[in-house]
Design a protein around this motif. Structure first.
Motif, mmCIF file in Angstrom:
data_model
loop_
_atom_site.group_PDB
_atom_site.id
_atom_site.type_symbol
_atom_site.label_atom_id
_atom_site.label_comp_id
_atom_site.label_asym_id
_atom_site.label_seq_id
_atom_site.Cartn_x
_atom_site.Cartn_y
_atom_site.Cartn_z
ATOM 1 N N CYS A 325 1.065 -1.516 -0.134
ATOM 2 C CA CYS A 325 -0.757 0.173 0.121
ATOM 3 C C CYS A 325 0.387 1.248 0.165
ATOM 4 C CB CYS A 325 -0.778 0.149 1.258
ATOM 5 S SG CYS A 325 -0.277 0.189 2.553
ATOM 6 N N SER A 326 0.349 2.235 0.239
ATOM 7 C CA SER A 326 1.141 3.822 -0.127
ATOM 8 C C SER A 326 1.422 3.764 1.001
ATOM 9 C CB SER A 326 0.132 5.020 -0.346
ATOM 10 O OG SER A 326 -1.083 4.888 0.995
ATOM 11 N N ALA A 327 1.393 3.555 2.447
ATOM 12 C CA ALA A 327 1.667 3.456 3.936
ATOM 13 C C ALA A 327 1.619 5.081 4.310
ATOM 14 C CB ALA A 327 3.825 3.004 3.379
ATOM 15 N N THR A 328 0.477 5.565 4.101
ATOM 16 C CA THR A 328 0.529 7.090 4.538
ATOM 17 C C THR A 328 0.439 7.219 5.772
ATOM 18 O OG1 THR A 328 -1.845 6.279 3.405
ATOM 19 C CG2 THR A 328 -0.322 8.193 2.260
ATOM 20 N N ARG A 341 6.493 8.618 -2.018
ATOM 21 C CA ARG A 341 4.928 8.212 -3.287
ATOM 22 C C ARG A 341 4.518 9.475 -4.147
ATOM 23 N NH1 ARG A 341 5.604 4.567 -2.502
ATOM 24 N NH2 ARG A 341 4.893 2.400 -0.325
ATOM 25 N N ILE A 346 -1.233 5.837 -6.167
ATOM 26 C CA ILE A 346 -2.562 5.162 -5.491
ATOM 27 C C ILE A 346 -3.091 4.506 -6.212
ATOM 28 C CG2 ILE A 346 -4.102 5.793 -3.986
ATOM 29 C CD1 ILE A 346 -1.559 7.186 -2.975
ATOM 30 N N THR A 374 -4.116 -2.858 5.731
ATOM 31 C CA THR A 374 -3.060 -1.982 5.118
ATOM 32 C C THR A 374 -2.846 -0.979 5.787
ATOM 33 O OG1 THR A 374 -4.847 -0.521 4.275
ATOM 34 C CG2 THR A 374 -4.545 -2.003 2.713
ATOM 35 N N CYS A 375 -1.783 -0.812 5.826
ATOM 36 C CA CYS A 375 -1.283 0.792 6.754
ATOM 37 C C CYS A 375 -1.345 2.267 6.076
ATOM 38 C CB CYS A 375 0.277 0.240 7.216
ATOM 39 S SG CYS A 375 1.310 0.483 6.267
ATOM 40 N N SER A 376 -2.563 2.090 5.107
ATOM 41 C CA SER A 376 -2.833 3.654 4.250
ATOM 42 C C SER A 376 -4.039 3.773 4.948
ATOM 43 C CB SER A 376 -3.308 2.769 3.048
ATOM 44 O OG SER A 376 -3.646 3.635 2.688
ATOM 45 N N GLU A 381 -7.291 2.421 -1.588
ATOM 46 C CA GLU A 381 -6.721 1.486 -1.131
ATOM 47 C C GLU A 381 -7.575 0.550 0.404
ATOM 48 O OE1 GLU A 381 -2.490 1.623 -0.922
ATOM 49 O OE2 GLU A 381 -3.150 3.600 0.404
ATOM 50 N N ASN A 382 -8.716 0.683 0.683
ATOM 51 C CA ASN A 382 -9.577 0.489 2.063
ATOM 52 C C ASN A 382 -10.536 -0.059 1.642
ATOM 53 O OD1 ASN A 382 -6.869 0.532 3.359
ATOM 54 N ND2 ASN A 382 -6.869 2.682 4.600
#
Length: 429
Positions: A325-328, A341, A346, A374-376, A381-382
């Motif tokens: 994922c984007s790790a946002t 990023r 995305i 995810t860690c987004s 992504e979710n």
């Protein structure tokens, strides 16, 4: 024998590799630290992380102090000026020492003729610091995030975006996971307190403790014996939702570095766990973590898009998919994410997540559980990803995480809590 390297020049080169070349700080920093004395490694880390955390402010200040930025072969000196500014603004290093060492960095970067320029810019900043700081805190640069990400956060979370940004800009707390196979959380906390340290238990995650002050793992009672693991509280939330049971066949997909694999085995030591990741280097970390905790899992190199290549026709009782994922949600731990990023990433990541979900779903037994995580903190992504999946699959049911309108649980980063994380628990009819 480690060389007597100028630490500020090394910091500038490390930051340049991240910002200009798109390399990850967690890859380039350890290599840089190996070239300097051990006692200096923490300062190098502080400067690199700090500059990447505050990059828009430093860029803005340089634009006010210089008519044009340094480019081409002199680009490293642009980052050297940032290193000097960061020390003057955000550290307790005496200004004369910060200045002297930073100016000497020009020699280490083979640009001794520019020492006067570096010195002039930093001294000019000292003279104008108060007025520059006031003006700097009025524009978008105060948020320390790229414009595209700010726009997405404002659209997705109009009520929460400022709190998210604020949390992202802080230093992360150090969370621990007590190995329940060795101690209860309270029993290990007593050992920690006897060693002169303290920690706060997490209200929801039964194994999680937040240290009052981060420390080296060597100072944690029984770390080498596997009594405790460093793992963020939100990441620990995965295993409670997955609810692994002894005797089950469980897949941890995209498993590196292995924090969740070992947590599954702490919760269900007699489960048969397969841990799969596409990155060979990160896969080695899973093996290291298993060895420290004296655990066994079937560790495999594999692509989540082609499971038949590494698991054949195996059917799993439970699957934990911690999707790429984007790790946002973990920007406070990895401030370089903001600059690595791009907005276009995305849609590409969402397409990859969909591909992996579709590929792995047939390998879940009827009646089995898949936890998508995810860690987004971005909807594409979710919850939007999960909603689309539920629409496509009549045999998938959401269980206890969110609603059909907005499936899944979204956690935001919190100064005293866990990182930003998303979970959706899916049952197969």
């Amino acid at each position: 024998m480690k060389k007597n390297t100028n630490l500020r020049a090394l910091a500038a080169q490390t930051i340049e590799k991240v910002v200009e070349q798109g390399q990850s700080l967690s890859n380039v920093l350890p290599a840089a630290q190996k070239t300097i004395a051990d006692k200096d490694a923490a300062l190098l880390q502080e400067i690199c992380y700090g500059v990447l955390r505050t990059l828009p402010q430093l860029e803005w200040i340089i634009s006010q102090l210089m008519e044009r930025p340094m480019t081409g072969k002199q680009r490293a000196l642009h980052f050297l000026i940032m290193v000097g500014l960061y020390q003057l603004m955000f550290t307790r290093i005496p200004p004369h020492a910060a200045l002297a060492e930073t100016v000497e960095g020009a020699v280490a970067l083979k640009r001794p003729q520019l020492k006067g320029l570096i010195n002039g810019v930093l001294r000019q900043f000292q003279r104008k610091q108060e007025e520059l700081t006031q003006e700097m805190n009025r524009g978008d640069q105060q948020y320390l995030h790229p414009k595209w990400l700010l726009t997405r956060l404002k659209q997705a979370w109009p009520q929460q975006w400022q709190k998210i940004v604020e949390a992202n800009n802080q230093r992360p707390p150090m969370w621990l996971r007590v190995n329940r196979q060795h101690h209860t959380r309270d029993a290990w906390l007593t050992l920690l307190q006897e060693s002169g340290k303290n920690a706060e238990p997490h209200p929801e995650h039964p194994d999680a403790l937040r240290l009052e002050a981060p420390c080296s793992v060597a100072q944690l009672p029984g770390f080498e014996a596997g009594w405790v693991t460093v793992q963020d509280a939100s990441a620990q939330g995965c295993v409670a939702l997955l609810d692994p049971q002894n005797g089950e066949v469980i897949l941890d997909l995209c498993a590196a570095p292995g924090g969740k694999t070992t947590h599954i085995l702490e919760a269900a030591p007699e489960a048969r766990v397969m841990a799969v990741d596409i990155d060979a280097q990160r896969l080695a970390r899973i093996t290291e973590n298993l060895q420290r905790l004296n655990m066994t899992a079937d560790v495999k190199l594999g692509d989540g898009c082609t499971p038949e290549k590494w698991c054949g026709d195996t059917q799993f009782d439970r699957i934990l998919l911690d999707a790429p994922c984007s790790a946002t949600g973990v920007i406070r731990r990895h401030p370089d994410i903001k600059w690595l990023r791009r907005d276009r990433d995305i849609a590409e990541l969402a397409a990859l997540q969909q591909q992996i979900l579709e590929a792995i779903w047939p390998h879940l037994k009827p009646g089995g559980t898949l936890l998508y995580a995810t860690c987004s903190i971005l909807p594409e992504e979710n919850h939007l990803q999960v909603a689309a999946f539920l629409e496509r699959h009549e045999d998938a049911v959401l269980k206890g995480t969110g609603s059909d309108q907005q499936p899944g649980l979204q956690v935001f980063p919190d100064p005293l809590g866990g990182d930003g994380f998303f979970y959706a628990k899916l049952l197969k009819k």
